[in-house]
Design a protein around this motif. Structure first.
Motif, PDB file in Angstrom:
ATOM      1  N   GLY A  54      -0.118  14.427  62.361  1.00 38.13           N
ATOM      2  CA  GLY A  54       0.764  14.537  61.325  1.00 38.13           C
ATOM      3  C   GLY A  54       0.097  13.640  60.240  1.00 38.13           C
ATOM      4  O   GLY A  54      -0.012  14.030  58.877  1.00 38.13           O
ATOM      5  N   VAL A  91      -3.371  12.615  60.131  1.00 39.36           N
ATOM      6  CA  VAL A  91      -4.322  13.522  59.579  1.00 39.36           C
ATOM      7  C   VAL A  91      -4.133  14.790  58.557  1.00 39.36           C
ATOM      8  O   VAL A  91      -5.027  14.667  57.668  1.00 39.36           O
ATOM      9  N   ALA A  92      -3.051  15.497  59.085  1.00 42.82           N
ATOM     10  CA  ALA A  92      -2.943  16.673  58.320  1.00 42.82           C
ATOM     11  C   ALA A  92      -2.399  16.082  56.708  1.00 42.82           C
ATOM     12  O   ALA A  92      -2.591  16.845  55.899  1.00 42.82           O
ATOM     13  N   LEU A  93      -1.745  14.869  56.763  1.00 46.71           N
ATOM     14  CA  LEU A  93      -1.485  14.386  55.453  1.00 46.71           C
ATOM     15  C   LEU A  93      -2.730  13.888  54.591  1.00 46.71           C
ATOM     16  O   LEU A  93      -2.462  13.446  53.567  1.00 46.71           O
TER      17      LEU A  93
END
Lengths: 290, 291
Positions: free
Chosen positions: A177, A179-181
């Protein structure tokens, strides 16, 4: 049960018997552990509580016959354990973070993990001898600092291990989560993983402190012990475990009594640390259940 | 799930003109004509993508154009590569040791798969929502504020408050949580958590939102909430969604791409894919003959 064939009935009863025997053995083992612990505590308190007076906390160790206490040993222990944890815990945490978040399954990480495990199970007297070689001999004498250093070396691998274990319990979904942000690796660790694992890591540190609070062997070669009041880190420093070690074997009843009281104080301290660590761990478990 | 799939296949087999009947969930907004969405500008151009996990090749020469202001659904059996392709779009495969992606993914004329491109930059433009809701173990407010704080998008508390409120409103969660912004995000229900992480992704105003089976861990009511939300969100963003539910693909997407064994078999307007697929394999899959 009526419709079972004789063979399966026999099997059924056999399984039931095995189940009961195994459960019984487990209960006996648990009982033995509890009784032993109870006996130790009873012995400590019945021998130690009598010597518990104000002078234990206000007076330093003294000659037989004089009104002596353990004030210098208590303060010495607090200083050395405190400094040892202050040096050892952050180092251990960094090792744990490296193993769990950066090195992972790499060759170097495996080597570090292996070495850490060896350090974890190394005899503590060996740690004392090592610190004697690298700190006491070059500095020209026993010192409180050397004592703290040896305790730090014992605390570090414990904290490293528990930190790694706790960080591995942090769900991968949190890392994904973050990393995806658009977080960088260090931000993922600093802002998401470490806060999520905070109370677990604190538990590990508390357990390490409890462990080093009772260490005697490494202090023998490093801080030596001191019968006088001293908070000077460059001089030999008293500590509770060494005071117990010296007093318990002495022929003077007042010294033996102080040894019991000192042992009781350490045990109570360790007990309090363990209870605190349970609380901090319960806080983690409660949070992850949400 | 199996029930919904059956419904979808029956509709198609009965030769119904369009899968309108299964679109009609009570909560979904009026359906925009799919053809209108397809003619919208292309947001992402996927060109000749090959993906590998170590020795194993997971994607074979995939070419696909993803339109803006639409929901594009990736469908296909487990292991067909649809999630791999989704993760190529925001460089999430970079985090998997041994993973390698060849080819170009053009967004605004820039190849986001290029070696000189910083994946972190890509991920701020392309948000992602995962299968299992993954709010951080911090408060609702802090969850939303995470992205803006990380990328220093705000200079004041008031501005941050505004972003948090706007993001939660866009994710249709504001009314349910406005009185407990300081409470842990993990205290919400599964469906609310999924909307929370959608709000968290929206807080950095991404141009694209990727969703990897966003409803598979949710109950039907929570799923209906998310689907209604998708229809609202696509007005301003490009949404790419992996789904195992063909009924869901039919309900919420305007474009559908069908994958099989790492290859893109067919893509096109959702209505066309579900009513008159051009490829036999697609037909077999959506009618439930395999997969």
């Amino acid at each position: 049960m009526k419709q079972l064939s004789p063979a399966s009935r026999a099997r059924y009863f056999r399984r039931q018997l095995v189940d009961r025997v195994m459960s019984g053995l487990c209960m006996v083992a648990a009982g033995v552990g509890l009784v032993l612990l109870g006996l130790i505590l009873w012995m400590l308190f019945s021998n130690g509580i009598g010597g518990l007076k104000l002078s234990v906390f206000t007076n330093s160790m003294a000659q037989p016959g004089a009104e002596g206490g353990l004030a210098n040993a208590i303060v010495g222990s607090l200083i050395q354990v405190g400094l040892g944890a202050t040096i050892g815990a952050p180092l251990g945490m960094m090792v744990g973070v490296y193993l769990s978040e950066v090195g992972k399954e790499s060759k170097f990480a495996s080597v570090v993990r292996f070495v850490n495990d060896i350090l974890l199970s190394a005899p503590s007297v060996l740690i004392g001898l090592f610190v004697y070689q690298i700190a006491v001999a070059p500095m020209g004498g026993f010192s409180g600092f050397a004592g703290a250093l040896s305790l730090a070396l014992i605390a570090m691998p414990i904290v490293a291990r528990t930190t790694e274990d706790i960080l591995r319990l942090v769900p991968q979904a949190y890392r994904d989560g973050a990393v995806a942000l658009g977080s960088r690796e260090n931000e993922v660790v600093r802002k998401v993983v470490l806060p999520a694992a905070f109370s677990g890591i604190l538990t590990g540190v508390l357990l390490a402190v409890a462990r080093i609070a009772g260490e005697t062997a490494p202090l023998l070669f490093t801080s030596l012990g001191n019968t006088n009041w001293s908070t000077d880190l460059t001089q030999p420093m008293a500590s509770l475990p060494i005071a117990i070690y010296r007093y318990a074997g002495s022929p003077y009843p007042e010294w033996v009594s102080l040894a019991w009281t000192g042992a009781m104080l350490i045990t109570v301290g360790v007990l309090v640390l363990n209870i605190l660590s349970r609380f901090s761990h319960a806080a983690v478990a409660g949070k992850s259940q949400g | 799930m199996s029930l919904m799939t059956k419904e979808a296949s029956e509709t198609v087999e009965a030769g119904a003109p369009a899968p309108r009947s299964i679109r009609g969930t009570p909560t979904s907004a009026p359906v925009v004509k799919p053809t209108a969405a397809v003619t919208a500008a292309t947001r992402i151009k996927i060109q000749d993508i090959n993906a590998f996990y170590g020795e194993k090749q997971a994607l074979f020469g995939v070419n696909l154009e993803i339109p803006d202001n639409a929901v594009t659904a990736f469908i296909g059996a487990s292991g067909c590569g649809k999630s791999t392709l989704l993760r190529c779009l925001n460089r999430m495969n970079d985090t998997i040791p041994g993973a390698r992606v060849e080819g170009r993914i053009l967004m605004d004329g820039i190849d986001v798969n290029g070696t000189e491109i910083d994946p972190v930059q890509v991920r701020t433009r392309i948000g992602m929502v995962f299968q299992k809701p993954n709010p951080f173990p911090i408060s609702i407010y802090e969850n939303i504020a995470y992205g803006p704080r990380t990328h220093k998008l705000t200079s004041s508390k008031a501005e941050l408050d505004e972003i948090v409120e706007r993001s939660l409103r866009r994710a249709a969660l504001w009314d349910e949580v406005k009185d407990r912004l300081g409470k842990p995000g993990l205290g919400l229900s599964g469906g609310q958590q999924q909307r929370l992480v959608i709000a968290r992704a929206l807080a950095v105003s991404p141009a694209v939102i990727l969703m990897d089976e966003p409803c598979s861990a949710l109950d039907p009511i929570a799923t209906a909430h998310i689907e209604a939300l998708l229809d609202e969100l696509r007005k301003h963003t490009c949404i790419v969604m992996v789904t195992h539910s063909m009924a869901q693909a039919a309900r919420v997407s305007q474009v559908t791409a069908f994958f099989h064994m790492g290859k893109l078999i067919e893509s096109g307007p959702t209505d066309q894919i579900f009513t008159m697929p051009k490829v036999e394999q697609t037909h077999d899959y959506i009618t439930g003959r395999f997969g």
